[in-house]
Design an enzyme around this catalytic site. Structure first.
Site, PDB file in Angstrom:
ATOM      1  N   THR A 132      -9.299   8.919   8.688  1.00  0.00           N
ATOM      2  CA  THR A 132      -9.174   7.765   8.067  1.00  0.00           C
ATOM      3  C   THR A 132      -8.883   6.500   8.992  1.00  0.00           C
ATOM      4  O   THR A 132      -8.318   5.512   8.512  1.00  0.00           O
ATOM      5  CB  THR A 132      -7.813   7.764   7.113  1.00  0.00           C
ATOM      6  OG1 THR A 132      -6.794   8.549   7.940  1.00  0.00           O
ATOM      7  CG2 THR A 132      -8.147   8.721   5.779  1.00  0.00           C
ATOM      8  N   LYS A 152       0.811  -1.313   0.013  1.00  0.00           N
ATOM      9  CA  LYS A 152       0.054   0.023  -0.109  1.00  0.00           C
ATOM     10  C   LYS A 152       0.957   1.234  -0.046  1.00  0.00           C
ATOM     11  O   LYS A 152       1.656   1.338   0.963  1.00  0.00           O
ATOM     12  CB  LYS A 152      -0.975   0.251   1.216  1.00  0.00           C
ATOM     13  CG  LYS A 152      -1.925  -1.217   1.288  1.00  0.00           C
ATOM     14  CD  LYS A 152      -3.035  -1.250   2.299  1.00  0.00           C
ATOM     15  CE  LYS A 152      -1.997  -1.345   3.640  1.00  0.00           C
ATOM     16  NZ  LYS A 152      -3.042  -1.692   4.811  1.00  0.00           N
ATOM     17  N   GLY A 207      -9.066   3.265  10.696  1.00  0.00           N
ATOM     18  CA  GLY A 207      -9.613   1.593  10.070  1.00  0.00           C
ATOM     19  C   GLY A 207      -9.543   1.587   8.706  1.00  0.00           C
ATOM     20  O   GLY A 207      -9.951   0.609   8.342  1.00  0.00           O
ATOM     21  N   THR A 208      -8.572   2.224   8.066  1.00  0.00           N
ATOM     22  CA  THR A 208      -8.549   2.152   6.645  1.00  0.00           C
ATOM     23  C   THR A 208      -8.053   0.786   6.240  1.00  0.00           C
ATOM     24  O   THR A 208      -8.352  -0.099   5.515  1.00  0.00           O
ATOM     25  CB  THR A 208      -7.461   3.086   5.832  1.00  0.00           C
ATOM     26  OG1 THR A 208      -7.473   4.320   6.362  1.00  0.00           O
ATOM     27  CG2 THR A 208      -7.950   3.539   4.570  1.00  0.00           C
ATOM     28  N   GLY A 209      -6.865   0.478   6.900  1.00  0.00           N
ATOM     29  CA  GLY A 209      -6.261  -0.904   6.730  1.00  0.00           C
ATOM     30  C   GLY A 209      -6.977  -2.275   7.118  1.00  0.00           C
ATOM     31  O   GLY A 209      -7.193  -3.108   6.373  1.00  0.00           O
ATOM     32  N   CYS A 210      -7.638  -2.049   8.166  1.00  0.00           N
ATOM     33  CA  CYS A 210      -8.471  -3.049   8.514  1.00  0.00           C
ATOM     34  C   CYS A 210      -9.741  -3.302   7.624  1.00  0.00           C
ATOM     35  O   CYS A 210     -10.039  -4.408   7.017  1.00  0.00           O
ATOM     36  CB  CYS A 210      -9.130  -2.918  10.003  1.00  0.00           C
ATOM     37  SG  CYS A 210      -8.185  -2.291  11.168  1.00  0.00           S
TER      38      CYS A 210
END
Length: 271
Positions: A215, A184, A217-220
């Site tokens: 933003t 990413k 929580g984006t990765g989860c």
């Protein structure tokens, strides 16, 4: 008695399991995972590996569950209900990483590993001694691993300075054993680019950069969306493409919450 099958009975949706930490603020972790799964039409199930006390300004503390509690949850869900895909997030310690890797190593469903090392606020969520266990035990069972640039460096010592470094980073991650690596690149300057590769084919995903600091929580959310689309029958590039679309919309509509960083909007397609 006649035919016991009821033609009107609903079909069960695809099932996705998340193995991660709980976020008391509701924006990341298990809570983000379950919201994402609901939004994408799959049945979400959870194995809680750690409990965090966190809000919009940071993580105030975390407590790991005992390895036997995590193993019991895994056995309980996978032994009875089963899953078409599994997503792993915050696993905190070597014992938990080991427990999860062992359970998933023998399970025939795609595994999406989000190698959570640090929170959006810079709080460490993985004990330094657990990094080795992630490298040698968890990544080899992964179908897709989704590190950000900081996590790439933590796992491989490769520092990504620009888009040209993404492939080098991906190759270093693939050398640890996952089938696919999604690097990413959102923290690079310029238009965000993510690179997905299995070492043979390469897919690049670009998205608009939204001027929105909410933003959390984006990765989860991305990893859970990938797992959801895999459970629905997509191949890896297709699942990542659709997951990116969902997450980009969720980031665009992230909203303020508390005094710090607000969450992405998991329900953006309904609003």
């Amino acid at each position: 008695m006649g035919d016991m099958t009821d033609s009107a009975s609903p079909m069960s949706p695809a099932r996705v399991l998340t193995v991660a930490g709980s976020d008391s603020g509701g924006g990341a972790g298990i809570q983000a995972d379950l919201k994402t799964m609901l939004a994408l039409g799959v049945h979400g199930m959870s194995v809680i590996a750690a409990v965090t006390a966190q809000n919009s300004v940071g993580v105030q503390g975390y407590w790991e569950l005992p390895a036997e509690a995590v193993r019991a949850q895994l056995d309980s869900v996978l032994g009875d209900i089963g899953a078409q895909a599994v997503k792993t997030g915050m696993l905190a310690s070597p014992a938990l990483v080991e427990t999860v890797a062992e359970a998933l190593g023998g399970y025939a469903a795609p595994v999406v590993v989000d190698p959570v090392g640090v929170s959006k606020h810079g709080d460490t969520l993985l004990a330094p001694e657990a990094v080795e266990t992630v490298r040698h035990r968890l990544l080899p069972v992964a179908t897709v691993v989704t590190p950000n640039l900081w996590e790439v460096e933590q796992l491989t010592s490769v520092k990504v300075e620009d888009e040209d470094d993404l492939r080098r980073a991906a190759d270093a991650v693939l050398a640890l054993g996952p089938r696919w690596a999604l690097i990413k690149g959102g923290h690079l300057p310029g238009a965000p680019v993510d690179l997905l590769t299995d070492g043979v084919t390469e897919h690049r995903f670009t998205a608009e950069r939204h001027d929105n600091r909410h933003t959390h929580g984006t990765g989860c959310t991305l990893a859970s969306a990938i797992a959801s689309y895999l459970a629905l029958g997509e191949d890896v590039p297709g699942a990542v493409g659709q997951a990116k679309e969902y997450v980009t919309g969720a980031i665009a509509r992230g909203f303020p919450l508390g005094a710090g960083i607000g969450p992405v909007d998991h329900a953006w397609r309904w609003r």
